[in-house]
Write an enzyme that holds these catalytic residues in place. Structure first.
Site, PDB file in Angstrom:
ATOM      1  N   THR A  89     -12.055   0.725   1.858  1.00 49.11           N
ATOM      2  CA  THR A  89     -11.221   1.175   0.743  1.00 49.11           C
ATOM      3  C   THR A  89     -11.323   2.680   0.506  1.00 49.11           C
ATOM      4  O   THR A  89     -10.363   3.324   0.086  1.00 49.11           O
ATOM      5  CB  THR A  89     -11.613   0.389  -0.528  1.00 49.11           C
ATOM      6  OG1 THR A  89     -11.545  -1.010  -0.213  1.00 49.11           O
ATOM      7  CG2 THR A  89     -10.703   0.682  -1.697  1.00 49.11           C
TER       8      THR A  89
ATOM      9  N   HIS B  72      -8.536  -2.893   7.317  1.00 46.75           N
ATOM     10  CA  HIS B  72      -7.737  -2.088   6.377  1.00 46.75           C
ATOM     11  C   HIS B  72      -8.504  -0.785   6.193  1.00 46.75           C
ATOM     12  O   HIS B  72      -9.417  -0.693   5.385  1.00 46.75           O
ATOM     13  CB  HIS B  72      -7.571  -2.855   5.071  1.00 46.75           C
ATOM     14  CG  HIS B  72      -6.715  -2.155   4.067  1.00 46.75           C
ATOM     15  ND1 HIS B  72      -5.351  -2.378   3.950  1.00 46.75           N
ATOM     16  CD2 HIS B  72      -7.008  -1.217   3.129  1.00 46.75           C
ATOM     17  CE1 HIS B  72      -4.862  -1.627   2.975  1.00 46.75           C
ATOM     18  NE2 HIS B  72      -5.839  -0.906   2.456  1.00 46.75           N
TER      19      HIS B  72
ATOM     20  N   HIS C 190      -8.814   3.143   5.330  1.00 48.01           N
ATOM     21  CA  HIS C 190      -8.224   4.315   4.682  1.00 48.01           C
ATOM     22  C   HIS C 190      -8.601   5.581   5.435  1.00 48.01           C
ATOM     23  O   HIS C 190      -9.578   5.626   6.173  1.00 48.01           O
ATOM     24  CB  HIS C 190      -8.629   4.359   3.202  1.00 48.01           C
ATOM     25  CG  HIS C 190      -7.705   3.534   2.353  1.00 48.01           C
ATOM     26  ND1 HIS C 190      -6.623   4.079   1.710  1.00 48.01           N
ATOM     27  CD2 HIS C 190      -7.681   2.197   2.100  1.00 48.01           C
ATOM     28  CE1 HIS C 190      -5.973   3.109   1.068  1.00 48.01           C
ATOM     29  NE2 HIS C 190      -6.589   1.958   1.291  1.00 48.01           N
TER      30      HIS C 190
ATOM     31  N   HIS D 241       1.718  27.074  28.746  1.00 45.88           N
ATOM     32  CA  HIS D 241       2.108  25.675  28.560  1.00 45.88           C
ATOM     33  C   HIS D 241       3.545  25.412  29.028  1.00 45.88           C
ATOM     34  O   HIS D 241       3.814  24.449  29.735  1.00 45.88           O
ATOM     35  CB  HIS D 241       1.989  25.269  27.081  1.00 45.88           C
ATOM     36  CG  HIS D 241       0.574  25.028  26.651  1.00 45.88           C
ATOM     37  ND1 HIS D 241       0.181  23.899  25.981  1.00 45.88           N
ATOM     38  CD2 HIS D 241      -0.547  25.781  26.802  1.00 45.88           C
ATOM     39  CE1 HIS D 241      -1.124  23.961  25.736  1.00 45.88           C
ATOM     40  NE2 HIS D 241      -1.583  25.098  26.215  1.00 45.88           N
TER      41      HIS D 241
ATOM     42  N   GLU E 160       0.847  -1.207   0.000  1.00 47.21           N
ATOM     43  CA  GLU E 160       0.000   0.000   0.000  1.00 47.21           C
ATOM     44  C   GLU E 160       0.879   1.252   0.000  1.00 47.21           C
ATOM     45  O   GLU E 160       0.612   2.225  -0.705  1.00 47.21           O
ATOM     46  CB  GLU E 160      -0.910  -0.008   1.241  1.00 47.21           C
ATOM     47  CG  GLU E 160      -1.776   1.230   1.409  1.00 47.21           C
ATOM     48  CD  GLU E 160      -3.055   1.194   0.589  1.00 47.21           C
ATOM     49  OE1 GLU E 160      -3.803   0.212   0.691  1.00 47.21           O
ATOM     50  OE2 GLU E 160      -3.303   2.165  -0.161  1.00 47.21           O
TER      51      GLU E 160
ATOM     52  N   ARG F 164      -5.497 -15.084   2.799  1.00 47.71           N
ATOM     53  CA  ARG F 164      -6.399 -14.031   3.284  1.00 47.71           C
ATOM     54  C   ARG F 164      -7.262 -13.632   2.103  1.00 47.71           C
ATOM     55  O   ARG F 164      -6.765 -13.540   0.983  1.00 47.71           O
ATOM     56  CB  ARG F 164      -5.575 -12.832   3.750  1.00 47.71           C
ATOM     57  CG  ARG F 164      -6.429 -11.632   4.151  1.00 47.71           C
ATOM     58  CD  ARG F 164      -5.571 -10.466   4.615  1.00 47.71           C
ATOM     59  NE  ARG F 164      -5.453  -9.427   3.611  1.00 47.71           N
ATOM     60  CZ  ARG F 164      -4.346  -8.725   3.388  1.00 47.71           C
ATOM     61  NH1 ARG F 164      -3.240  -8.973   4.066  1.00 47.71           N
ATOM     62  NH2 ARG F 164      -4.338  -7.793   2.474  1.00 47.71           N
TER      63      ARG F 164
ATOM     64  N   HIS G  79       0.418  -9.757  -2.104  1.00 46.11           N
ATOM     65  CA  HIS G  79      -0.929  -9.330  -2.487  1.00 46.11           C
ATOM     66  C   HIS G  79      -1.187  -9.817  -3.895  1.00 46.11           C
ATOM     67  O   HIS G  79      -0.264  -9.909  -4.705  1.00 46.11           O
ATOM     68  CB  HIS G  79      -0.978  -7.798  -2.449  1.00 46.11           C
ATOM     69  CG  HIS G  79      -2.293  -7.229  -2.038  1.00 46.11           C
ATOM     70  ND1 HIS G  79      -3.021  -6.402  -2.849  1.00 46.11           N
ATOM     71  CD2 HIS G  79      -3.005  -7.349  -0.888  1.00 46.11           C
ATOM     72  CE1 HIS G  79      -4.129  -6.040  -2.215  1.00 46.11           C
ATOM     73  NE2 HIS G  79      -4.145  -6.592  -1.021  1.00 46.11           N
TER      74      HIS G  79
HETATM   75  C1  HCA Z   1      -6.879  -1.322  -3.204  1.00 43.11           C
HETATM   76  C2  HCA Z   1      -6.857  -2.610  -2.413  1.00 43.11           C
HETATM   77  C3  HCA Z   1      -6.799  -2.436  -0.941  1.00 43.11           C
HETATM   78  C4  HCA Z   1      -6.742  -3.841  -0.374  1.00 43.11           C
HETATM   79  C5  HCA Z   1      -6.764  -3.967   1.091  1.00 43.11           C
HETATM   80  C6  HCA Z   1      -6.463  -5.336   1.631  1.00 43.11           C
HETATM   81  C7  HCA Z   1      -8.021  -1.651  -0.422  1.00 43.11           C
HETATM   82  O1  HCA Z   1      -7.949  -0.792  -3.403  1.00 43.11           O
HETATM   83  O2  HCA Z   1      -5.790  -0.855  -3.600  1.00 43.11           O
HETATM   84  O3  HCA Z   1      -6.091  -6.227   0.866  1.00 43.11           O
HETATM   85  O4  HCA Z   1      -6.587  -5.527   2.835  1.00 43.11           O
HETATM   86  O5  HCA Z   1      -7.841  -0.556   0.115  1.00 43.11           O
HETATM   87  O6  HCA Z   1      -9.130  -2.143  -0.585  1.00 43.11           O
HETATM   88  O7  HCA Z   1      -5.647  -1.711  -0.553  1.00 43.11           O
HETATM   89 CU    CU Z   2      -5.841   0.064   0.594  1.00 47.45          CU
END
Ligand code: HCA
Ligand code: CU
Length: 460
Positions: free
Chosen positions: A164, A192, A194, A286, A11, A130, A70
């Protein structure tokens, strides 16, 4: 017990304009292993031959962490993961309606079959598997459960619940994890998350509370768009707030610095843990508190991660901070002198963005009438650079300007092409900075001059 999968190498390398060499990837993997993360996602071998080679080299290191490759749901990718020597393959296939309709052009039933088939194939090759339902947080829940259970039946022992697009909130994510826990066959659940709304770590922590097993991180929070949780923040938040003490905190700051160096992707000064300001204090209220008892304004002792607290002196500063700074130099002043020194500092601070110890010492000299024979701890330096003849000077200038310690850069005539002013907390920090600058592509030769004393011209 919490697990961490770090995906700086997969990533993280999806960060715009970031590209690691194989040697850099090996170094990153070793440093991640020293922190003690359970899994290292080393790349997708189908991306390029060098990505595949890096995974192969890392898998051969015999690290403690499980090495994950991956892959899209393709037999060729899964075979590459196997031949790289990865212990686990992470197969991703999107499950949301928008991804199925607009991107993959598959029905739900077709998707389910593809996922089942590829997980089973990976398992038959002897890989741990996975399965990641990409865009899981926008996937209709009943379908998500069906797909994940099909993957588990086919041999997956982990599901990565991928947010994602980073659209989750902690309470919603926790709710979903509770449902998945209740409805999924036995498996581990990865998160995972973002960071599109800055909620990634908060979401991940809520998910773990609700029963998830593993959090995905990258060093410096790198990744697509706004990235995913930062490794250092994740480790510290779980260590200090949730009592997870199994990771080694000591390599984290150096690891972050190393990543800045090899990626050219720099963290903001206000970044928790690793940012320049993370342990700095400014206002009089502070700093006065900090000097009396650091716990007044410090969530934890910076030495926990090998850093030091810093008190910034400028127009916000009060007497106690100035007295403490002078004391560091072994300089004693009377109460009346201190009063005048602070007033002058405030006046100068009104005109300037930044005051250096050299300025403070100069004011102290003027006010007391005594010469102060000390060298400022924070250092100003003039760094001169010669650029390779085939490289654009402006390209090197652009890189230099991104260093937070570099205060100004000039293209000049003479033996050198560039001169840059930099300031650093101490000689060691200046040394690191020079090392980093030397690694900038196109820099041929450097010479550094430390500033002993600074005088202002008529303008300032
Ligand atoms: C992407 C894929 C991923 C996969 C995450 C994971 C996401 O869109 O690039 O395999 O756990 O954010 O869904 O990074
Ligand atoms: Cu991702």
């Amino acid at each position: 017990m919490l697990e961490i999968l770090d995906t700086t190498l997969r990533e993280g390398e999806q960060t715009p304009y970031v590209n690691f060499t194989i040697d850099e990837k090996i170094e990153i993997a070793k440093r991640l292993d020293a922190v003690g993360v359970e899994m290292i996602e080393a790349g997708d071998p189908s991306v390029s031959p060098n990505v595949a080679r890096a995974i192969e080299r890392i898998a051969a290191l015999g690290l403690r962490a499980e090495i994950v490759a991956h892959s899209a749901a393709l037999r060729s990718g899964i075979e590459r993961a196997k031949s790289c020597g990865a212990q686990r393959v992470a197969i991703f296939y999107a499950t949301s309606k928008i991804h199925l309709d607009s991107k993959l052009h598959k029905t739900e039933e077709q998707a389910l079959e593809i996922i089942r088939e590829h997980v089973a194939y990976a398992k038959s090759l002897g890989l741990n598997v996975r399965y990641t339902p990409e865009d899981a947080t926008r996937t209709e829940l009943d379908f998500l459960v069906r797909v994940c259970n099909a993957a588990i039946e086919a041999g997956a022992d982990r599901i990565s619940f991928a947010d994602t697009l980073g659209i989750m909130q902690p309470h919603l994510l926790a709710e979903r994890i509770e449902i998945l826990r209740a409805r999924l066959l036995p498996c581990k659940i990865d998160l995972h998350c973002h960071d599109d709304y800055g909620l990634a770590l908060a979401n991940a922590m809520a998910g773990v509370r609700a029963g998830a097993d593993c959090v995905h991180t990258t060093v410096n929070g790198m990744g697509e768009r706004s990235g995913i949780p930062d490794l250092a923040e994740t480790v510290l938040a779980f260590h200090n707030l949730e009592g997870v003490e199994k990771y080694d905190l000591r390599p984290l700051v150096e690891l972050s610095n190393y990543l800045e160096r090899v990626s050219g992707f720099f963290v903001a000064p206000n970044k928790p843990i690793t940012g320049q300001n993370a342990f700095s204090h400014k206002s009089g209220v502070h700093t006065n508190g900090i000097l009396k008892n650091p716990q007044t304004y410090e969530p934890f002792d910076p030495s926990l991660v090998g850093r030091e607290r810093k008190i910034v002196i400028d127009k916000y500063t009060g007497k106690s901070a100035v007295a403490a700074r002078l004391d560091e130099y072994g300089i004693e002043v009377s109460a009346a002198e201190l009063e005048v020194i602070v007033t002058r500092i405030k006046n100068l601070g009104d005109q300037r963005k930044q005051l250096f110890d050299a300025d403070i010492l100069e004011i102290a000299e003027q006010v007391t009438g005594r010469e102060m024979d000390v060298i400022p701890h924070d250092i100003n330096a003039l760094i001169m650079l010669e650029v390779e003849s085939h490289v654009y000077t402006s390209a090197v200038v652009r890189r230099l300007r991104s260093f937070s310690n570099v205060t100004s850069v000039y293209e000049v005539t003479g033996d050198y092409d560039i001169s840059a002013f930099a300031n650093a907390e101490n000689v060691a920090a200046l040394n690191n900075l020079i090392e980093e600058i030397r690694t900038v592509q196109g820099v041929k030769r450097s010479e550094t001059r430390m500033v002993l004393k600074k005088y202002n011209g008529g303008g300032k």
